[in-house]
Write a protein that holds these residues in place. Structure first.
Motif, short mmCIF file in Angstrom:
data_model
loop_
_atom_site.label_atom_id
_atom_site.label_comp_id
_atom_site.label_asym_id
_atom_site.label_seq_id
_atom_site.Cartn_x
_atom_site.Cartn_y
_atom_site.Cartn_z
N GLY A 197 -3.06 -6.71 -4.26
CA GLY A 197 -3.40 -5.37 -3.90
C GLY A 197 -5.41 -5.58 -4.97
O GLY A 197 -4.93 -6.84 -5.69
N VAL A 198 -5.67 -4.56 -4.40
CA VAL A 198 -7.47 -4.73 -5.21
C VAL A 198 -7.33 -3.92 -6.72
O VAL A 198 -7.46 -4.97 -7.18
N SER A 199 -6.16 -3.71 -6.66
CA SER A 199 -5.61 -3.38 -7.78
C SER A 199 -5.26 -4.30 -8.59
O SER A 199 -5.53 -3.79 -10.28
N ASP A 238 -16.14 -3.80 -4.75
CA ASP A 238 -15.00 -3.52 -4.42
C ASP A 238 -15.31 -2.92 -2.96
O ASP A 238 -15.92 -2.00 -2.42
N PHE A 290 -14.28 5.73 -8.24
CA PHE A 290 -12.60 4.85 -8.03
C PHE A 290 -12.07 5.21 -9.34
O PHE A 290 -12.57 4.03 -10.28
N GLY A 341 -4.90 8.61 -0.82
CA GLY A 341 -5.91 7.95 -0.34
C GLY A 341 -5.55 6.71 0.61
O GLY A 341 -5.76 5.20 0.18
N TYR A 376 -13.06 9.40 2.97
CA TYR A 376 -13.20 10.72 2.62
C TYR A 376 -14.04 11.62 2.24
O TYR A 376 -15.39 11.06 2.64
N SER A 395 -4.49 -2.93 2.70
CA SER A 395 -3.72 -1.92 2.41
C SER A 395 -4.31 -1.24 3.38
O SER A 395 -3.57 -0.04 3.40
N LYS A 396 -5.77 -0.67 3.44
CA LYS A 396 -6.15 0.40 3.80
C LYS A 396 -6.75 -0.26 5.70
O LYS A 396 -6.50 0.46 6.47
N ASN A 416 -15.22 5.64 -2.44
CA ASN A 416 -13.93 6.63 -2.62
C ASN A 416 -14.30 6.53 -4.10
O ASN A 416 -14.59 6.34 -5.54
N ASN A 429 -19.58 0.22 -5.31
CA ASN A 429 -17.89 -0.06 -4.74
C ASN A 429 -17.78 1.02 -3.16
O ASN A 429 -18.64 2.06 -3.49
N TYR A 453 -11.49 2.23 -11.97
CA TYR A 453 -12.27 1.64 -13.22
C TYR A 453 -12.59 1.60 -14.69
O TYR A 453 -12.13 1.24 -15.83
N ARG A 489 0.96 -4.52 -1.12
CA ARG A 489 0.39 -5.62 -2.70
C ARG A 489 -0.36 -6.50 -2.17
O ARG A 489 0.36 -7.47 -2.60
N ILE A 498 -12.59 -2.31 -0.89
CA ILE A 498 -11.35 -2.35 0.36
C ILE A 498 -11.73 -1.85 1.64
O ILE A 498 -10.73 -1.87 2.35
N TYR A 499 -12.94 -0.47 1.51
CA TYR A 499 -12.81 -0.23 2.51
C TYR A 499 -13.65 -0.86 3.78
O TYR A 499 -14.59 0.03 5.23
N1 PMP Z 1 -10.73 0.24 -4.86
C1 PMP Z 1 -10.40 1.87 -3.84
C2 PMP Z 1 -11.87 2.13 -3.91
C3 PMP Z 1 -9.76 2.13 -3.55
O1 PMP Z 1 -9.77 3.33 -3.10
C4 PMP Z 1 -8.36 1.62 -4.06
C5 PMP Z 1 -6.78 2.81 -3.28
N2 PMP Z 1 -7.12 3.88 -3.15
C6 PMP Z 1 -7.80 0.08 -4.45
C7 PMP Z 1 -9.65 -0.50 -4.67
C8 PMP Z 1 -6.46 -0.20 -4.70
O2 PMP Z 1 -5.69 -0.81 -3.65
P1 PMP Z 1 -4.82 -1.43 -3.51
O3 PMP Z 1 -4.81 -1.76 -4.25
O4 PMP Z 1 -3.13 -0.45 -2.91
O5 PMP Z 1 -5.11 -2.81 -2.50
#
Ligand code: PMP
Length: 369
Positions: free
Chosen positions: A94-96, A196, A120, A36, A310, A225-226, A168, A164, A123, A234, A198-199
């Motif tokens: 990171g978003v995580s 979310d 994703f 991913g 994806y 990240s993406k 993903n 999201n 969660y 991070r 992120i994309y």
């Molecule tokens: N949200 C989604 C939908 C993701 O696909 C990912 C990474 N696979 C993340 C959050 C986390 O990304 P990161 O922590 O690298 O910012």
């Protein structure tokens, strides 16, 4: 050992992805459709920014909420794109990292979190870890935002709705109308939405709409990240309307005693990243999307993905796991849908790889039908 490990650790099940990696370890020259993350490297100008920041001594802690110049820049972006006058901004690992802080700040044991399925992975596991209850809302087979079902799932205990888009694992981008409809439902029930995004830059057939433009009680999570291939750096952020500043303050407090801050020199590079134009990179991914979709569409059941990188494809077997095992034995690494869903009927392909590998992978998958 049994009593040493806390019970909450057992609430996380990483077996689905582990199984794929364990099988893959024995193989050579695989077509890796499981990863991913982008297949390009961090753009050189941004690498230089990070190196310069390290040389210039930005190697200590930053403020907990993030570098002030970066936060200001994010704030300007949010003002422009979402229209919020004075947003609260927290830079996260990171978003995580942002997800963990948001869930820790919001979820009490027993609280319900509504999540469209498939979802994703993070969660589910973090909500469970905190004693929350995931309420999954089925979005098969078109994977559009299941607004009506979400409305029906709202109860007194609902703390949060998570969306999201681009999604993903499905690659679906929710339409503006679906987003507006959800905003209306959320407002009527006075429920917080975590979006979310992120994309958000990887949207191939038009702009991706943020629910934040229609609903102030939204927490916007975005990342670096993406878009810039910085998965190892991070970096992410969370932005909220000023009326939700108290939530961001609670999250900042938790960051202070956990992550402390996002990596300082990379935060400096992120300032430049926000000005970096990813149009060409995104066009490259649109082409890869077409290559994959056109290669599979007459043999497999799949929705044409409009975003992220994806595709979520119906498995031509009793279970997706069974088909994934067959694909892996034929050197193609894919992930069973059960990792992202309560069902095991689809599999996820990440097409963030070379055009050549996409073509070869498509050929092999077709031969397994
Ligand atoms: N949200 C989604 C939908 C993701 O696909 C990912 C990474 N696979 C993340 C959050 C986390 O990304 P990161 O922590 O690298 O910012």
């Amino acid at each position: 050992m049994k009593d040493i490990i806390a019970k909450r650790a057992k609430l996380i099940d990483a077996s689905g992805i582990r199984k794929v990696f364990a099988l893959a370890e024995q193989l050579k020259d695989t077509i890796n459709f499981s990863i991913g993350q982008p297949d390009f490297d961090v753009p050189d100008t941004l690498k230089e920014e990070a190196i310069k920041s390290i040389r210039e001594g930005f190697n200590k802690y930053s403020q907990t909420a993030g570098d002030s110049i970066l936060r200001e820049k994010i704030s300007e972006l949010v003002k422009k794109e979402i229209g919020w006058g004075n947003p609260a901004v927290l830079v996260t690992s990171g978003v995580s990292g942002g997800l963990l802080l948001a869930f820790m700040a919001l979820i009490n044991p027993g609280d319900e979190v509504i999540i469209p399925d498939p979802y994703f992975v993070i969660y589910k596991h973090i909500v469970n870890l905190l004693g929350g209850k995931c309420v999954f809302v089925d979005s098969y087979p078109d994977f559009d935002l299941p607004v009506e079902k979400i409305a029906k799932a709202i109860t007194e205990k609902t703390k949060l709705i998570i969306i999201n888009s681009p999604c993903n694992p499905t690659g679906v981008v929710y339409s503006e109308q679906q987003i507006k409809d959800l905003a209306e439902i959320a407002a009527k029930n006075d429920v917080l939405v975590l979006t979310d995004e992120i994309y958000e830059q990887f949207s191939y057939d038009g702009k991706c709409t943020s629910i934040a433009s229609y609903y102030e009680k939204s927490l916007v999570l975005r990342g670096f990240s993406k878009s810039y291939a910085m998965t190892g750096w991070r970096l992410g952020y969370i932005a909220a309307h000023e009326s939700l500043r108290p939530i961001i303050e609670e999250m900042t407090k938790i960051q202070q005693y956990t992550f402390v801050c996002a990596p300082t020199p990379f935060q400096k590079a992120a300032i430049a990243a926000l000005d970096y134009d990813v149009t060409d990179l995104v066009a490259g991914y649109r082409r890869k999307r077409d290559l994959l979709y056109d290669g599979l569409k007459d043999k497999f059941e799949l929705v044409k993905p409009s975003g992220a990188f994806y595709a979520f494809v119906k498995a031509p077997a009793k279970t997706a796991t069974e088909f994934v095992e067959r694909a892996i034995k034929n050197n193609v690494l894919i992930i069973p849908g059960s990792v992202f869903s309560e069902k095991d009927t689809y599999f996820r392909i990440s097409y963030a790889t070379s055009d050549d590998k996409i073509k070869k992978g498509v050929e092999i998958l077709r031969s397994l039908c």
